[in-house]
Every structure is written in C-alpha cells, then in structure tokens.
Design a protein around this motif. Structure first.
Motif, PDB file in Angstrom:
ATOM      1  N   GLU A 250       0.872  -0.900   0.262  1.00  0.00           N
ATOM      2  CA  GLU A 250       0.423   0.285   0.488  1.00  0.00           C
ATOM      3  C   GLU A 250       1.108   1.555   0.159  1.00  0.00           C
ATOM      4  N   ASN A 251       1.998   1.294   0.842  1.00  0.00           N
ATOM      5  CA  ASN A 251       2.232   2.679   0.788  1.00  0.00           C
ATOM      6  C   ASN A 251       3.425   2.661  -0.490  1.00  0.00           C
ATOM      7  N   LEU A 252       3.937   1.636  -1.145  1.00  0.00           N
ATOM      8  CA  LEU A 252       4.345   1.834  -2.431  1.00  0.00           C
ATOM      9  C   LEU A 252       4.113   2.234  -3.475  1.00  0.00           C
ATOM     10  N   ILE A 253       2.475   1.478  -3.784  1.00  0.00           N
ATOM     11  CA  ILE A 253       1.982   1.955  -4.321  1.00  0.00           C
ATOM     12  C   ILE A 253       0.947   3.217  -4.606  1.00  0.00           C
ATOM     13  N   ASP A 254       0.277   3.349  -2.988  1.00  0.00           N
ATOM     14  CA  ASP A 254      -0.462   4.525  -3.008  1.00  0.00           C
ATOM     15  C   ASP A 254       0.331   5.567  -2.598  1.00  0.00           C
ATOM     16  N   ASP A 255       0.905   5.095  -2.017  1.00  0.00           N
ATOM     17  CA  ASP A 255       2.030   6.294  -1.783  1.00  0.00           C
ATOM     18  C   ASP A 255       3.007   6.784  -1.984  1.00  0.00           C
ATOM     19  N   ASP A 256       2.816   5.729  -3.560  1.00  0.00           N
ATOM     20  CA  ASP A 256       4.326   7.226  -3.861  1.00  0.00           C
ATOM     21  C   ASP A 256       5.448   6.860  -3.522  1.00  0.00           C
ATOM     22  N   MET A 257       5.821   5.405  -2.948  1.00  0.00           N
ATOM     23  CA  MET A 257       6.989   5.121  -1.891  1.00  0.00           C
ATOM     24  C   MET A 257       8.025   4.611  -3.481  1.00  0.00           C
ATOM     25  N   ILE A 258       7.172   4.002  -4.416  1.00  0.00           N
ATOM     26  CA  ILE A 258       8.179   3.702  -5.281  1.00  0.00           C
ATOM     27  C   ILE A 258       8.933   4.622  -6.091  1.00  0.00           C
ATOM     28  N   GLU A 259       8.640   5.831  -6.520  1.00  0.00           N
ATOM     29  CA  GLU A 259       9.803   6.697  -6.628  1.00  0.00           C
ATOM     30  C   GLU A 259      10.449   7.240  -5.537  1.00  0.00           C
ATOM     31  N   GLU A 260      11.032   6.260  -4.326  1.00  0.00           N
ATOM     32  CA  GLU A 260      12.171   6.940  -3.559  1.00  0.00           C
ATOM     33  C   GLU A 260      12.572   5.443  -3.162  1.00  0.00           C
ATOM     34  N   PRO A 261      13.786   5.028  -4.341  1.00  0.00           N
ATOM     35  CA  PRO A 261      14.387   3.475  -4.710  1.00  0.00           C
ATOM     36  C   PRO A 261      14.876   3.261  -3.286  1.00  0.00           C
ATOM     37  N   GLU A 262      15.705   3.960  -2.232  1.00  0.00           N
ATOM     38  CA  GLU A 262      16.032   3.534  -1.180  1.00  0.00           C
ATOM     39  C   GLU A 262      14.741   2.716  -0.392  1.00  0.00           C
ATOM     40  N   ILE A 263      13.929   4.262  -0.065  1.00  0.00           N
ATOM     41  CA  ILE A 263      12.904   4.019   0.734  1.00  0.00           C
ATOM     42  C   ILE A 263      11.640   2.422   0.080  1.00  0.00           C
ATOM     43  N   ALA A 264      11.937   1.818  -1.382  1.00  0.00           N
ATOM     44  CA  ALA A 264      11.307   0.677  -1.917  1.00  0.00           C
ATOM     45  C   ALA A 264      11.963  -0.082  -1.380  1.00  0.00           C
ATOM     46  N   ARG A 265      13.408   0.179  -1.464  1.00  0.00           N
ATOM     47  CA  ARG A 265      14.633  -1.042  -1.402  1.00  0.00           C
ATOM     48  C   ARG A 265      14.654  -1.853  -0.074  1.00  0.00           C
ATOM     49  N   ARG A 266      14.127  -1.034   0.754  1.00  0.00           N
ATOM     50  CA  ARG A 266      14.212  -0.823   2.364  1.00  0.00           C
ATOM     51  C   ARG A 266      12.518  -2.178   2.169  1.00  0.00           C
ATOM     52  N   PHE A 267      11.753  -2.099   2.026  1.00  0.00           N
ATOM     53  CA  PHE A 267      10.560  -2.013   1.806  1.00  0.00           C
ATOM     54  C   PHE A 267      10.829  -3.749   1.240  1.00  0.00           C
ATOM     55  N   LEU A 268      11.212  -3.642   0.380  1.00  0.00           N
ATOM     56  CA  LEU A 268      11.187  -4.622  -0.596  1.00  0.00           C
ATOM     57  C   LEU A 268      11.922  -5.597   0.174  1.00  0.00           C
ATOM     58  N   MET A 269      12.875  -5.081   0.789  1.00  0.00           N
ATOM     59  CA  MET A 269      13.584  -6.618   2.070  1.00  0.00           C
ATOM     60  C   MET A 269      12.428  -7.053   3.290  1.00  0.00           C
ATOM     61  N   VAL A 270      11.895  -5.857   3.712  1.00  0.00           N
ATOM     62  CA  VAL A 270      11.319  -6.739   4.552  1.00  0.00           C
ATOM     63  C   VAL A 270       9.647  -7.919   4.026  1.00  0.00           C
ATOM     64  N   MET A 271       9.207  -6.949   2.621  1.00  0.00           N
ATOM     65  CA  MET A 271       8.349  -8.029   2.393  1.00  0.00           C
ATOM     66  C   MET A 271       9.147  -9.040   2.076  1.00  0.00           C
ATOM     67  N   ARG A 272      10.573  -8.850   1.854  1.00  0.00           N
ATOM     68  CA  ARG A 272      11.356 -10.308   1.100  1.00  0.00           C
ATOM     69  C   ARG A 272      11.093 -11.136   2.553  1.00  0.00           C
ATOM     70  N   LYS A 273      11.173 -10.755   3.633  1.00  0.00           N
ATOM     71  CA  LYS A 273      11.402 -10.839   4.639  1.00  0.00           C
ATOM     72  C   LYS A 273      10.417 -11.971   5.018  1.00  0.00           C
ATOM     73  N   HIS A 274       9.164 -11.375   5.037  1.00  0.00           N
ATOM     74  CA  HIS A 274       7.847 -11.722   5.898  1.00  0.00           C
ATOM     75  C   HIS A 274       7.126 -13.123   4.912  1.00  0.00           C
ATOM     76  N   ALA A 275       7.743 -12.586   2.981  1.00  0.00           N
ATOM     77  CA  ALA A 275       7.002 -13.641   1.976  1.00  0.00           C
ATOM     78  C   ALA A 275       8.143 -14.640   2.789  1.00  0.00           C
ATOM     79  N   ASP A 276       9.612 -14.787   2.381  1.00  0.00           N
ATOM     80  CA  ASP A 276      10.080 -16.348   3.496  1.00  0.00           C
ATOM     81  C   ASP A 276       9.078 -16.733   4.443  1.00  0.00           C
ATOM     82  N   ARG A 277       9.156 -16.204   5.103  1.00  0.00           N
ATOM     83  CA  ARG A 277       7.870 -16.498   5.953  1.00  0.00           C
ATOM     84  C   ARG A 277       6.775 -17.406   5.903  1.00  0.00           C
ATOM     85  N   ILE A 278       6.131 -16.974   4.960  1.00  0.00           N
ATOM     86  CA  ILE A 278       4.804 -17.766   4.741  1.00  0.00           C
ATOM     87  C   ILE A 278       4.769 -19.020   3.678  1.00  0.00           C
ATOM     88  N   SER A 279       6.762 -18.997   3.264  1.00  0.00           N
ATOM     89  CA  SER A 279       6.743 -20.107   2.168  1.00  0.00           C
ATOM     90  C   SER A 279       6.944 -20.930   3.561  1.00  0.00           C
TER      91      SER A 279
END
Ligand code: ADP
Length: 404
Positions: A198-227
């Motif tokens: 939501e942050n990345l898409i709706d709040d346009d964070m995707i335009e900020e590579p540093e923040i976007a990268r951090r968010f994606l890392m967290v997302m990957r960690k939780h996706a790993d947990r799901i798998s």
C-alpha cells in the motif's frame, strides 16, 4: 347256561371297561408328561435364545440398551454396563441412570414421537456417562434411538445405541485448531506485506528507491516466512497421512547426517561462537531410516538450540548410541532451557514458549518440534525432553533397531 353266559359277558364287559379306563388313564398320564417335557424344552429353548441374543449384543462395541414405554431400562449389554461403571441400570428410568439429561434427551424424544432420533452430544468431563472413569476432558457421544417393531401389539420397546466418538471429536478439534492457527500465522506476514505494498503503490514510495528497497527487503522476509510455514505444514501433512511410501527406509551412516546438519548451520554456529560437539561411541554406526527426515529432525533440534540462545558460550552436543535393541539419539544444550510448565506442550503445533528470552522477533514457525515428533513416530520411535534452564536441555529419541 344263560346265567353262566350272562355272568361271563358281564365279567368280560367289566374287564374291557377296566382295560379301557386303564389305557385312558395311562394316556392322560403320558400326555401330561409330554406337555411337561415340551414346556421344559420350550423354556430351555427360550433361555438359550435369550442367552444367544445377550451374547450377540454383548459382542457389540457400542453400548446397547432396551427401554420400555415408560423409559425404564430392561436390558443393558456388556459395553453399556462397562460404560456406566458401577451404576445400576436395570429397571431404572433412563433419566436417573444417565448423568446428563442431554444423553436421555434423544431417547425421550423417540419415546414421545415414535420416530427414530439420532443426536450428537459433547459433554464436559464431570457429566460424562463414564463418571469418575472419564479422564479425557470433553467427551463426545452419538445417541441413536429407534422403536422396535412389535408384532404382538404390546407397548413398544425402544433400542438405544450409545457410541463413544470422543477420539473423532478430539481429532476434529485438533484439525479446527490447526486451520485457525495456520490462518493466524499466515495472516500476520500477509498483512505486513499488504501494508508495505500500500505504501509503495498508493503513497508513491516506489519513486524513492532507497525506501522502496527497504520495503521490498521487509516484504521478502515475510514472504519467506509464509513459504516456510506452508512448507512445514506440507511436511506435517505428509507425515500424518500415514501412507506407506511417505518414508524411504534405507541404511545410512548417522554421522553423515550430523555432518550435513553442521554444514548447513555452519555460518550461524560461527557467528554465535557456539560449540557443537558430536558424541558417537561407534563412529561408523549405521541406522535404517529415511535420511531426509533424520536430517530434518537433527536440523530442527540443533537450530532450536542456536535460535533460542543467540549469545556466546552455547554448547550443543549431538549424539547417537546403540543400546540393546534400541538406538538412542540426543541433542543437548546448556542454554536458557524450557520452563517446566511448557514442557508438556512443546510438541504441539504452533506452540511457542512465551518470549522469555531477549529475543524480540519470532523466528520459527512453531512447527519445528511437531515435525520432529511426527518424523520420529513415523519411524516407530519416541521422543522426550527434559530441561534444567541454564544447565541442560535434552531431547532424547529412542528408536527400535529392528524397525528403524
Ligand atoms: P519454532 O519454530 O518456534 O522453533 P518449535 O516447535 O521448534 O518452534 O519449538 C517450539 C518452542 O519450543 C520454541 O518456540 C521455543 O520456545 C521452545 N524450544 C525448543 N527447543 C528449545 C531449546 N533447545 N531451548 C529453549 N527453548 C526451546
């Protein structure tokens, strides 16, 4: 002459009459004896038929009762007598014999309507029909009542079957809990991933590579947990399926299995400066089993010791020894240990000790020890745990050599 003749005739007639009377009396006596014999035989047959019926009904695994129109118990088979223990059943109204009115309810409805009634009752330990014998907590029963057809037109007799379905009920409960827990465990990382998206898409964070990268890392960690959770659930499901081909049993050197585990955890062991030793009086010991699952068992146990004690000075020992007809396998550590109140629950799915350590983050899935237990049991082994916090926590597995 005439007189002699008439005397002779009279004597003959009297004799004949006497003879007939004698025969008649004999016949009466005989038929009374026959009737008596028939009666005796009838009673014997009736008794035998009743015995046969009782033996047949006693052979039933379910409790079986015959109840008259006034709801008094007229017959109880062996299972019913065992179920109600020392309580008197015969000639007692069901409402008195059964401890809980819900048990009698189906029968009373059947008596009132003449229609067959089936109902399922879940009772607390205190109101179980087994009385003081009950030690399973909640217990479940199916009551099946139906009137018997009665050709003589007398008041109908009702048969009642009481089936103990506690084991099925408990299994169902475990399944429900599993689904509820699994959904809960999966919902948390999914909600986190959705939040970041939501942050990345709706709040346009995707335009900020540093923040976007951090968010994606967290997302990957939780996706790993799901798998990881899904993977663990699949392993449990495979082990619980009880299918013969779940395990590939073959001989292997146990030491090679320990080595694999140490190799896989090498970086964690090094980072934590932990010491992992191997105790095998017979270094080349060969055991029979599924090497994949044994590696997973050891991996989960050693990883748990490391995960729960992320500080220097941890000593873990992995051992294996043949003793008589068994193979003993253990993993010990000198870490924080497991509180004694938690020990009985430690192998339950999704069970975690309340965070008593400095550890803030939940790293495991809560399924590791369930997998260990099921894998050991699939090899016909048993596992136990003892823990003296700070001194020694020991998981000990015993496997029969002829089966493993
Ligand atoms: P998890 O995936 O959370 O590690 P497990 O089923 O493997 O789940 O273990 C359940 C819980 O048992 C852990 O969360 C931990 O609290 C406790 N536990 C297991 N092994 C140890 C150990 N060696 N020392 C201390 N606590 C342990």
């Amino acid at each position: 002459m005439i007189t002699e003749f008439s005397i002779l005739a009279t004597v003959s007639a009297v004799s004949a009459l006497a003879f007939l009377a004698y025969r008649h009396r004999g016949a009466r006596k005989k038929s009374a004896a026959e009737i008596n014999a028939w009666q005796n035989r009838l009673e014997r047959d009736l008794h035998q038929a009743r015995e046969d019926r009782n033996r047949l009904l006693d052979a039933l695994g379910d409790a079986f009762l015959l109840v008259d129109a006034k709801a008094n118990i007229r017959f109880a088979n062996a299972a019913a007598r065992a179920l109600f223990g020392a309580r008197e059943l015969l000639n007692r109204p069901v409402s008195e014999a059964f401890l809980d009115p819900r048990l009698a309810d189906a029968l009373l409805r059947c008596l009132a309507t003449g229609e067959p009634v089936q109902s399922r009752v879940v009772l607390s330990q205190q109101t179980s029909p087994r009385g003081d014998l009950e030690n399973r907590g909640f217990n479940a029963w199916i009551i099946d009542a139906a009137q018997l057809t009665n050709p003589s037109g007398d008041a109908a007799t009702t048969r009642v079957i009481i089936r103990d379905v506690t084991a099925e009920h408990q299994l169902e409960q475990v399944r429900k809990d599993f689904v509820a827990n699994a959904s809960h465990e999966l919902r948390t990382p999914l909600a986190i991933i959705n939040g970041y998206l939501e942050n990345l898409i709706d709040d346009d964070m995707i335009e900020e590579p540093e923040i976007a990268r951090r968010f994606l890392m967290v997302m990957r960690k939780h996706a790993d947990r799901i798998s990881r959770i899904v993977e663990d659930m699949l392993v449990i499901s495979r082990l619980e399926s009880g299918e013969a081909n779940t395990l590939k049993i073959e001989p292997f050197r146990f030491r090679s299995c320990i080595k694999d585990v140490k190799d896989r955890l090498e970086s964690v062991i090094r980072n934590q400066k932990a010491e992992v030793t191997v105790t095998m009086p017979e270094p080349e010991l060969v055991v029979r089993g599924d090497r994949f699952y044994w590696t997973q068992v050891l991996f989960n146990l050693v990883e748990n010791a490391l995960k729960q004690n992320p500080h220097e000075g941890l000593r873990v020992d992995v051992g294996c020894q043949e003793v008589g007809n068994s193979v003993m396998i253990w993993v010990t550590d000198n870490g924080v240990g497991i509180p004694s109140a938690d020990l009985p629950h430690i192998f339950r799915r999704f069970f975690r000790v309340e965070k008593h350590h400095s550890q803030q983050e939940i790293k495991g899935t809560g399924l590791g020890l369930s997998i260990v237990k099921r894998a050991v049991e699939a090899h016909h082994g048993t596992i136990g745990v003892t823990s003296v916090p700070g001194l020694e926590t020991k998981f000990l597995i015993t496997m029969p050599t002829d089966l493993c």
